[in-house]
Design a protein around this motif. Structure first.
Motif, PDB file in Angstrom:
ATOM      1  N   LEU A  37       0.820  -1.207   0.000  1.00 25.37           N
ATOM      2  CA  LEU A  37       0.000   0.000   0.000  1.00 25.37           C
ATOM      3  C   LEU A  37       0.860   1.265   0.000  1.00 25.37           C
ATOM      4  O   LEU A  37       0.512   2.255  -0.651  1.00 25.37           O
ATOM      5  CB  LEU A  37      -0.961  -0.001   1.190  1.00 25.37           C
ATOM      6  N   ILE A  38       1.982   1.227   0.696  1.00 26.43           N
ATOM      7  CA  ILE A  38       2.902   2.375   0.683  1.00 26.43           C
ATOM      8  C   ILE A  38       3.464   2.576  -0.723  1.00 26.43           C
ATOM      9  O   ILE A  38       3.505   3.700  -1.237  1.00 26.43           O
ATOM     10  CB  ILE A  38       4.028   2.193   1.721  1.00 26.43           C
ATOM     11  N   LEU A  39       3.901   1.489  -1.360  1.00 27.12           N
ATOM     12  CA  LEU A  39       4.425   1.590  -2.723  1.00 27.12           C
ATOM     13  C   LEU A  39       3.371   2.146  -3.679  1.00 27.12           C
ATOM     14  O   LEU A  39       3.670   3.035  -4.498  1.00 27.12           O
ATOM     15  CB  LEU A  39       4.895   0.222  -3.217  1.00 27.12           C
ATOM     16  N   ALA A  40       2.150   1.634  -3.593  1.00 32.63           N
ATOM     17  CA  ALA A  40       1.082   2.106  -4.476  1.00 32.63           C
ATOM     18  C   ALA A  40       0.788   3.583  -4.224  1.00 32.63           C
ATOM     19  O   ALA A  40       0.607   4.355  -5.172  1.00 32.63           O
ATOM     20  CB  ALA A  40      -0.177   1.260  -4.282  1.00 32.63           C
ATOM     21  N   ALA A  41       0.756   3.994  -2.959  1.00 30.18           N
ATOM     22  CA  ALA A  41       0.474   5.393  -2.635  1.00 30.18           C
ATOM     23  C   ALA A  41       1.575   6.316  -3.151  1.00 30.18           C
ATOM     24  O   ALA A  41       1.294   7.371  -3.736  1.00 30.18           O
ATOM     25  CB  ALA A  41       0.308   5.561  -1.121  1.00 30.18           C
ATOM     26  N   VAL A  42       2.822   5.927  -2.959  1.00 28.60           N
ATOM     27  CA  VAL A  42       3.933   6.740  -3.468  1.00 28.60           C
ATOM     28  C   VAL A  42       3.843   6.838  -4.985  1.00 28.60           C
ATOM     29  O   VAL A  42       4.007   7.918  -5.564  1.00 28.60           O
ATOM     30  CB  VAL A  42       5.299   6.166  -3.029  1.00 28.60           C
ATOM     31  N   GLY A  43       3.554   5.738  -5.649  1.00 25.72           N
ATOM     32  CA  GLY A  43       3.419   5.744  -7.103  1.00 25.72           C
ATOM     33  C   GLY A  43       2.273   6.616  -7.569  1.00 25.72           C
ATOM     34  O   GLY A  43       2.398   7.375  -8.538  1.00 25.72           O
ATOM     35  N   LEU A  44       1.156   6.550  -6.865  1.00 28.62           N
ATOM     36  CA  LEU A  44      -0.024   7.324  -7.240  1.00 28.62           C
ATOM     37  C   LEU A  44       0.194   8.813  -7.026  1.00 28.62           C
ATOM     38  O   LEU A  44      -0.142   9.636  -7.884  1.00 28.62           O
ATOM     39  CB  LEU A  44      -1.229   6.840  -6.431  1.00 28.62           C
ATOM     40  N   PHE A  45       0.785   9.175  -5.890  1.00 22.92           N
ATOM     41  CA  PHE A  45       0.916  10.588  -5.549  1.00 22.92           C
ATOM     42  C   PHE A  45       2.196  11.240  -6.066  1.00 22.92           C
ATOM     43  O   PHE A  45       2.350  12.446  -5.949  1.00 22.92           O
ATOM     44  CB  PHE A  45       0.778  10.777  -4.039  1.00 22.92           C
ATOM     45  N   SER A  46       3.093  10.463  -6.659  1.00 26.67           N
ATOM     46  CA  SER A  46       4.310  11.068  -7.191  1.00 26.67           C
ATOM     47  C   SER A  46       4.058  11.724  -8.542  1.00 26.67           C
ATOM     48  O   SER A  46       4.885  12.477  -9.033  1.00 26.67           O
ATOM     49  CB  SER A  46       5.426  10.030  -7.301  1.00 26.67           C
ATOM     50  N   GLY A  47       2.912  11.443  -9.125  1.00 25.73           N
ATOM     51  CA  GLY A  47       2.554  12.094 -10.389  1.00 25.73           C
ATOM     52  C   GLY A  47       3.204  11.425 -11.577  1.00 25.73           C
ATOM     53  O   GLY A  47       3.899  10.425 -11.472  1.00 25.73           O
ATOM     54  N   GLY A  48       2.981  12.016 -12.730  1.00 24.95           N
ATOM     55  CA  GLY A  48       3.588  11.525 -13.954  1.00 24.95           C
ATOM     56  C   GLY A  48       2.946  10.278 -14.518  1.00 24.95           C
ATOM     57  O   GLY A  48       3.528   9.633 -15.388  1.00 24.95           O
ATOM     58  N   LEU A  49       1.752   9.924 -14.054  1.00 19.50           N
ATOM     59  CA  LEU A  49       1.096   8.724 -14.571  1.00 19.50           C
ATOM     60  C   LEU A  49       0.490   8.974 -15.956  1.00 19.50           C
ATOM     61  O   LEU A  49       0.334   8.040 -16.737  1.00 19.50           O
ATOM     62  CB  LEU A  49       0.008   8.249 -13.610  1.00 19.50           C
ATOM     63  N   ILE A  50       0.157  10.231 -16.239  1.00 21.34           N
ATOM     64  CA  ILE A  50      -0.476  10.600 -17.502  1.00 21.34           C
ATOM     65  C   ILE A  50       0.392  11.646 -18.208  1.00 21.34           C
ATOM     66  O   ILE A  50       0.788  12.630 -17.603  1.00 21.34           O
ATOM     67  CB  ILE A  50      -1.890  11.189 -17.266  1.00 21.34           C
ATOM     68  N   ASP A  51       0.677  11.406 -19.478  1.00 24.74           N
ATOM     69  CA  ASP A  51       1.394  12.361 -20.313  1.00 24.74           C
ATOM     70  C   ASP A  51       0.340  13.184 -21.049  1.00 24.74           C
ATOM     71  O   ASP A  51      -0.333  12.681 -21.938  1.00 24.74           O
ATOM     72  CB  ASP A  51       2.294  11.607 -21.295  1.00 24.74           C
ATOM     73  N   ARG A  52       0.191  14.434 -20.668  1.00 24.78           N
ATOM     74  CA  ARG A  52      -0.866  15.276 -21.248  1.00 24.78           C
ATOM     75  C   ARG A  52      -0.662  15.540 -22.744  1.00 24.78           C
ATOM     76  O   ARG A  52      -1.612  15.833 -23.450  1.00 24.78           O
ATOM     77  CB  ARG A  52      -0.969  16.582 -20.482  1.00 24.78           C
ATOM     78  N   ASP A  53       0.566  15.414 -23.218  1.00 24.46           N
ATOM     79  CA  ASP A  53       0.823  15.609 -24.646  1.00 24.46           C
ATOM     80  C   ASP A  53       0.388  14.408 -25.484  1.00 24.46           C
ATOM     81  O   ASP A  53       0.199  14.530 -26.692  1.00 24.46           O
ATOM     82  CB  ASP A  53       2.321  15.876 -24.887  1.00 24.46           C
ATOM     83  N   GLY A 127       4.545   5.164 -12.177  1.00 24.97           N
ATOM     84  CA  GLY A 127       3.761   4.057 -12.706  1.00 24.97           C
ATOM     85  C   GLY A 127       4.329   2.718 -12.297  1.00 24.97           C
ATOM     86  O   GLY A 127       3.592   1.763 -12.054  1.00 24.97           O
ATOM     87  N   LEU A 128       5.655   2.637 -12.187  1.00 19.95           N
ATOM     88  CA  LEU A 128       6.298   1.399 -11.750  1.00 19.95           C
ATOM     89  C   LEU A 128       5.942   1.091 -10.299  1.00 19.95           C
ATOM     90  O   LEU A 128       5.653  -0.050  -9.946  1.00 19.95           O
ATOM     91  CB  LEU A 128       7.813   1.499 -11.902  1.00 19.95           C
ATOM     92  N   LEU A 129       5.984   2.115  -9.454  1.00 18.53           N
ATOM     93  CA  LEU A 129       5.653   1.911  -8.046  1.00 18.53           C
ATOM     94  C   LEU A 129       4.178   1.547  -7.869  1.00 18.53           C
ATOM     95  O   LEU A 129       3.847   0.666  -7.065  1.00 18.53           O
ATOM     96  CB  LEU A 129       5.978   3.159  -7.236  1.00 18.53           C
ATOM     97  N   LEU A 130       3.313   2.215  -8.623  1.00 17.62           N
ATOM     98  CA  LEU A 130       1.892   1.895  -8.556  1.00 17.62           C
ATOM     99  C   LEU A 130       1.650   0.457  -9.001  1.00 17.62           C
ATOM    100  O   LEU A 130       0.908  -0.290  -8.358  1.00 17.62           O
ATOM    101  CB  LEU A 130       1.090   2.869  -9.427  1.00 17.62           C
ATOM    102  N   PHE A 131       2.284   0.057 -10.102  1.00 24.32           N
ATOM    103  CA  PHE A 131       2.159  -1.310 -10.610  1.00 24.32           C
ATOM    104  C   PHE A 131       2.604  -2.318  -9.552  1.00 24.32           C
ATOM    105  O   PHE A 131       1.895  -3.280  -9.250  1.00 24.32           O
ATOM    106  CB  PHE A 131       3.010  -1.466 -11.877  1.00 24.32           C
ATOM    107  N   LEU A 132       3.787  -2.104  -8.978  1.00 23.44           N
ATOM    108  CA  LEU A 132       4.321  -3.045  -7.993  1.00 23.44           C
ATOM    109  C   LEU A 132       3.427  -3.115  -6.760  1.00 23.44           C
ATOM    110  O   LEU A 132       3.104  -4.203  -6.275  1.00 23.44           O
ATOM    111  CB  LEU A 132       5.751  -2.637  -7.601  1.00 23.44           C
ATOM    112  N   GLY A 133       3.005  -1.970  -6.253  1.00 18.92           N
ATOM    113  CA  GLY A 133       2.141  -1.963  -5.078  1.00 18.92           C
ATOM    114  C   GLY A 133       0.809  -2.647  -5.329  1.00 18.92           C
ATOM    115  O   GLY A 133       0.353  -3.477  -4.533  1.00 18.92           O
ATOM    116  N   LEU A 134       0.186  -2.324  -6.459  1.00 22.91           N
ATOM    117  CA  LEU A 134      -1.127  -2.890  -6.766  1.00 22.91           C
ATOM    118  C   LEU A 134      -1.057  -4.401  -6.987  1.00 22.91           C
ATOM    119  O   LEU A 134      -1.889  -5.149  -6.485  1.00 22.91           O
ATOM    120  CB  LEU A 134      -1.709  -2.202  -8.007  1.00 22.91           C
ATOM    121  N   THR A 135      -0.054  -4.859  -7.717  1.00 23.65           N
ATOM    122  CA  THR A 135       0.057  -6.293  -7.983  1.00 23.65           C
ATOM    123  C   THR A 135       0.307  -7.070  -6.694  1.00 23.65           C
ATOM    124  O   THR A 135      -0.197  -8.177  -6.518  1.00 23.65           O
ATOM    125  CB  THR A 135       1.122  -6.580  -9.070  1.00 23.65           C
TER     126      THR A 135
END
Length: 161
Positions: A37-53, A127-135
């Motif tokens: 859950l810590i890994l997923a939270a850090v991944g989620l709140f660190s930003g950069g999950l979406i490239d607006r361009d 995204g890597l941290l979110l992936f690892l935490g969620l899985t």
């Protein structure tokens, strides 16, 4: 956090997780979710999950990554041995199949990162941290569920002599 630091954190976390997952150890339900859950939270709140361009491709890759994380967690959970010791404690232990499932998970994630780079959609380390935490959350939840469904060990009765 920089992308290099996030990737380093993922590598360290993955090494820690693999060493624990491939060894036999008591199943600790309460602590099974803390690190993921810590890994997923850090991944989620660190930003950069979406490239607006490259919004459409970025969202597609994020959704694909979430699906791969969920599916990988389910597959790995099925490869983990779960048993009850004679004293009633629950145990878990990874198998060679668990390692193979981890390698597959990592390769699928790398494939998504490569697809992002090829299409121009930037991929941040979050995204890597979110992936690892969620899985790990999914895997641990299913392992805990499987352990809870094990039949309790029969009580040992004293034999009168």
């Amino acid at each position: 956090m920089s992308t290099a630091a996030e990737i380093a954190l993922v590598v360290v976390a993955l090494g820690f997780v693999l060493s624990r997952q491939l060894s036999s150890r008591p199943l600790e339900e309460k602590s099974s979710f803390r690190v993921p859950l810590i890994l997923a939270a850090v991944g989620l709140f660190s930003g950069g999950l979406i490239d607006r361009d490259h919004l459409a491709m970025s969202v597609t890759l994020l959704v694909a990554g979430l699906v791969v994380a969920l599916g990988s967690g389910v597959v790995r959970a099925l490869t983990v041995r779960v048993w009850r010791a004679e004293d009633g404690t629950l145990w878990r232990g990874g198998t060679a199949w668990t390692l193979a499932a981890w390698v597959s998970s990592v390769l699928l994630r790398v494939g998504l990162v490569v697809a992002g780079h090829v299409t121009g959609a930037a991929s941040e380390g979050g995204g890597l941290l979110l992936f690892l935490g969620l899985t790990l959350v999914v895997q641990n939840a299913l392992v805990v569920y499987r352990a809870r469904t094990l039949v309790p060990a029969p009580a040992v009765q004293a034999v009168a002599v």
